[in-house]
Scaffold this active site. Structure first.
Site, PDB file in Angstrom:
ATOM      1  N   CYS A 154      42.194  35.475  49.013  1.00  0.00           N
ATOM      2  CA  CYS A 154      41.191  35.547  50.069  1.00  0.00           C
ATOM      3  C   CYS A 154      41.864  35.169  51.382  1.00  0.00           C
ATOM      4  CB  CYS A 154      40.036  34.593  49.769  1.00  0.00           C
ATOM      5  SG  CYS A 154      38.724  34.689  50.986  1.00  0.00           S
ATOM      6  N   LEU A 155      42.260  36.191  52.124  1.00  0.00           N
ATOM      7  CA  LEU A 155      42.896  36.006  53.428  1.00  0.00           C
ATOM      8  C   LEU A 155      42.273  37.056  54.346  1.00  0.00           C
ATOM      9  CD1 LEU A 155      45.162  34.504  54.973  1.00  0.00           C
ATOM     10  CD2 LEU A 155      46.725  36.288  54.213  1.00  0.00           C
TER      11      LEU A 155
END
Length: 184
Positions: free
Chosen positions: A113-114
């Site tokens: 999750c970026l």
């Protein structure tokens, strides 16, 4: 005279076509491959990162190994697999963590999750931007945008306990019912 659209194919055009058949076929590079080659030529990775190409002929699939030198995960090494689409840089690369990790922004299946890999991706960004983003996740995990909700909740509520759980996972222990590989 050069005939752009091949109109008026005469004997010369046919002869030229026959000559091309004897020439070795060269694969035309996609725009994404050209951009990747340029980025790789100019890339300066930080000392805690190493790049590996399993297939030297495929620049669009590679691994980055990150060994954080500070933070909760200091001393361990994590392998991230990058798959870059032919439409790159108009499409973000797909990145997955191959090393099982207890982290609020990386789930147990390795999904990352970026924000720059999702809604904030822009063609001006690069593979280096993603690498630095991954490094930042090791320095400042974000419990406000988690994939591993249990880890995020522990980090939000008790940073010290979170640190102990990360250390247990790095030593090959079980955390929240999940066994982790020994990395330290």
């Amino acid at each position: 005279m050069i005939k752009i659209f091949g109109v008026g194919r005469g004997k010369r055009a046919e002869e030229s076509k026959d000559d091309d058949a004897e020439a070795p076929a060269t694969k035309k590079k996609q725009p994404g491959e050209i951009r990747m080659q340029k980025e790789l030529d100019e890339m300066e990775l930080p000392p805690q990162c190493h790049i590996n190409f399993p297939d030297k002929n495929n620049l669009m699939h590679f691994q980055i190994q990150i060994s954080p030198d500070e933070g909760f995960w200091k001393g361990a090494s994590y392998t991230f697999v990058f798959n870059v689409a032919p439409l790159y840089p108009h499409e973000a690369p797909k990145v997955k963590c191959e090393t099982k990790i207890y982290h609020p922004n990386i789930d147990l299946q390795g999904n990352v999750c970026l924000n720059i890999l999702r809604e904030d991706w822009k063609p001006v960004l690069s593979i280096s931007s993603v690498v630095y983003g991954l490094l930042y996740l090791f320095l400042e995990p974000n419990p406000g945008d988690p994939l591993n909700h249990e880890a995020a909740e522990v980090l939000r509520n008790n940073r010290g306990e979170f640190g102990r759980m990360v250390q247990r996972s790095l030593r090959g222990g079980a955390v929240a019912g999940h066994a982790f590989p020994k990395l330290l």
